[in-house]
Scaffold this motif. Structure first.
Motif, PDB file in Angstrom:
ATOM      1  N   CYS A 103      46.121  27.241  42.671  1.00 50.18           N
ATOM      2  CA  CYS A 103      45.903  26.774  41.101  1.00 50.18           C
ATOM      3  C   CYS A 103      46.031  25.189  41.229  1.00 50.18           C
ATOM      4  O   CYS A 103      46.802  24.708  41.892  1.00 50.18           O
ATOM      5  CB  CYS A 103      46.965  27.460  40.149  1.00 50.18           C
ATOM      6  SG  CYS A 103      48.511  26.870  40.478  1.00 50.18           S
ATOM      7  N   ALA A 133      51.825  29.271  39.214  1.00 49.84           N
ATOM      8  CA  ALA A 133      51.038  28.785  38.047  1.00 49.84           C
ATOM      9  C   ALA A 133      51.562  27.444  37.578  1.00 49.84           C
ATOM     10  O   ALA A 133      52.975  27.250  37.522  1.00 49.84           O
ATOM     11  CB  ALA A 133      50.972  29.944  36.830  1.00 49.84           C
ATOM     12  N   SER A 183      51.586  33.367  34.050  1.00 53.29           N
ATOM     13  CA  SER A 183      50.686  32.552  33.223  1.00 53.29           C
ATOM     14  C   SER A 183      51.520  31.882  32.265  1.00 53.29           C
ATOM     15  O   SER A 183      52.325  32.538  31.546  1.00 53.29           O
ATOM     16  CB  SER A 183      49.537  33.104  32.629  1.00 53.29           C
ATOM     17  OG  SER A 183      48.653  32.466  31.810  1.00 53.29           O
ATOM     18  N   GLN A 189      46.599  36.596  31.810  1.00 58.09           N
ATOM     19  CA  GLN A 189      46.282  35.066  31.542  1.00 58.09           C
ATOM     20  C   GLN A 189      46.497  34.891  30.121  1.00 58.09           C
ATOM     21  O   GLN A 189      45.707  35.553  29.454  1.00 58.09           O
ATOM     22  CB  GLN A 189      44.940  34.773  32.186  1.00 58.09           C
ATOM     23  CG  GLN A 189      44.619  33.095  31.946  1.00 58.09           C
ATOM     24  CD  GLN A 189      43.301  32.863  32.381  1.00 58.09           C
ATOM     25  OE1 GLN A 189      42.341  33.282  31.928  1.00 58.09           O
ATOM     26  NE2 GLN A 189      43.134  31.382  32.835  1.00 58.09           N
ATOM     27  N   SER A 204      40.383  36.624  33.471  1.00 60.94           N
ATOM     28  CA  SER A 204      40.300  35.352  33.034  1.00 60.94           C
ATOM     29  C   SER A 204      39.775  35.021  31.557  1.00 60.94           C
ATOM     30  O   SER A 204      38.804  35.614  31.551  1.00 60.94           O
ATOM     31  CB  SER A 204      39.966  34.311  34.142  1.00 60.94           C
ATOM     32  OG  SER A 204      39.662  33.167  33.775  1.00 60.94           O
TER      33      SER A 204
END
Length: 491
Positions: A61, A104, A146, A188, A247
């Motif tokens: 990420c 994340a 997330s 997410q 996503s």
């Protein structure tokens, strides 16, 4: 409309994750490497591949500013890479030395969270690259995580099947047990958040998927003084096998998922309507992600490939559309240095002369390429053309050809036509059309000068929620700026 524009085949084993920054695409694999590409032409950067891990790389990420890339691995580390050089800036060893499955960043880049196969979560102070605290759930594996748009909460998902909401003290605020039978695979947050009118409640949307072949959309309602609750909005059943990745698009209007059934499905997010089914991968689809700054999407698979798609929702309908492989746009699969047409990532008003040439070829107007190049026609000049200038200035004698080019130009102008200024294009503070939109720590977008002035005079509170802003960091909202540019051009 969704079209396949490029296929990357550099990994030697399963692709496990894909991540976009404003101008880069990163992919990681069971081959122990991370690869980084420029989104300008999807050429691999000179310092790629990144080879600092000793085992499978599960997740990667970008920091919100795009300066850093984090990747985590079975080797029990999360490695921080500097994107200017590809060098390792830090190696974060997970407590207990357990394989790290997911990582994340918080929206303000202050925190980084990593989850491991022993059920532990590690919250890192990214500024100092130091461990703040640990928590977790025993007898499970953390595989999903997330951060909320405000950066004060994050959600984890595990092989146990539960979704848990945590605060920055790593105290659990809510546990949604059996959210997915047989285990969660990904989750997410949507980039936007909303304040409930006349109430001290902030709402977020969360997507999650799992081994039960389902994609679910949740509402999380957060009251800072009392906690939070989750409510299921949609259960989407488009896949016929376990769903491995999901996503939201940068504007929160679309949702994509990838599955063991080898398909990628794009949904309209608010109602859960299936828009497109894509079947170009040959094995399980393990990763899918939207670009934050361009109408692009990347999907990764156990077939060792990464597909890059152009996604534009301007002409989408409520009817599902199926795009078989033979109808997809030309792929650059297997062609070293193959490039995506530049105009696919820009508004027409921002096109260069080369972008105009690419567009002419795509529209079957190759005969005009040399004429347009000789007259230095770029995007703004293209939009200003009319039948008279085509005939007198460009010396195009064919009436039919002039008519066709004018029709194509009008289609460009009509792409984002609408009545009135869309509310999301107006600054919440000034109620004027934004020129330089930025995202504040509350997750909302504002005109840069307006929010900077607000922060200086309003004691760092959010104009939308009245809650304290945890940071004054402002992140450029390139997606919104591009959308506004397109709207202005069409009007």
């Amino acid at each position: 409309m969704v079209s396949l524009i490029c296929t990357l085949q550099d990994h030697r084993d399963d692709v496990n994750w894909c991540a976009f920054s404003a101008n880069l695409l990163a992919t990681c694999s069971a081959d122990k490497t991370v690869r980084v590409y420029s989104t300008r032409d999807f050429s691999e950067l000179p310092f790629s591949p990144l080879s600092g891990h000793g085992y499978v790389v599960h997740c990667c990420c970008f920091s919100p500013c795009g300066q850093y890339l984090a990747s985590c691995s079975t080797d029990a580390t999360t490695v921080i890479w500097v994107m200017d050089s590809g060098e390792i800036e830090a190696v974060l060893e997970h407590p207990g030395r357990s394989p790290v499955r997911v990582c994340a960043f918080a929206p303000d880049s202050v925190h980084l969270v990593s989850g491991a196969s022993d059920g532990t979560l590690a919250l890192w102070d990214f500024t100092s690259r130091s461990l703040l605290r640990t928590g977790g759930v025993p007898d499970t594996t953390m595989v999903a995580c997330s951060f909320s748009p405000c950066g004060q909460l994050f959600v984890s998902g595990s092989t146990y099947g539960d979704l848990r909401v945590w605060n920055l003290e790593l105290k659990p605020l809510h546990a949604e047990k059996d959210a997915h039978d047989l285990g969660v695979t990904c989750c997410q947050f949507a980039p936007q958040m909303h304040k409930v009118t006349d109430a001290d409640v902030i709402q977020f949307r969360l997507a999650s998927c799992g081994q039960d072949s389902l994609l679910k959309v949740w509402t999380i309602s957060y009251i800072p003084s009392t906690g939070c609750k989750m409510q299921l909005l949609h259960t989407l059943t488009g896949h016929t096998a376990p769903v491995l990745s999901c996503s939201f698009s940068a504007d929160g209007q679309m949702l994509v998922s990838g599955s063991v059934d080898k398909t990628v499905i794009v949904y309209e997010a608010s109602q859960g309507t299936l828009l497109y089914t894509l079947s170009q991968h040959e094995r399980y689809v393990t990763a899918c992600v939207f670009s934050p700054t361009a109408p692009l999407m990347a999907t990764g698979s156990m077939d060792k490939s990464v597909n890059v798609w152009r996604v534009e929702d301007g002409c989408s309908t409520q009817e599902a559309k199926f795009l078989p492989g033979e109808e997809a746009a030309s792929s650059c699969e297997g062609v070293p240095g193959a490039k995506m047409a530049g105009h696919s990532r820009l508004m027409a008003s921002d096109w260069s002369e080369d972008d105009v040439s690419s567009w002419l070829r795509e529209e079957g107007l190759e005969v005009l390429v040399d004429v347009f190049k000789a007259n230095n026609i770029d995007g703004p000049e293209l939009l200003a053309l009319n039948k008279e200038t085509l005939a007198t200035d460009l010396k195009i004698e064919s009436v039919g050809l002039r008519g066709k080019i004018i029709r194509k130009i009008e289609e460009l102008k009509m792409e984002s036509m609408c009545t009135g200024v869309p509310e999301e294009y107006l600054c919440p503070i000034t109620q004027e059309l934004m020129k330089d939109p930025v995202i504040a720590a509350d997750g909302y977008s504002y005109e840069r000068e307006a929010i900077q002035s607000w922060i200086r005079t309003k004691n760092r509170s959010s104009p939308m929620t009245n809650l304290p802003l945890q940071t004054t960091l402002l992140t450029p909202n390139y997606t919104l700026k591009m959308a506004i540019s397109r709207w202005r051009t069409s009007h």
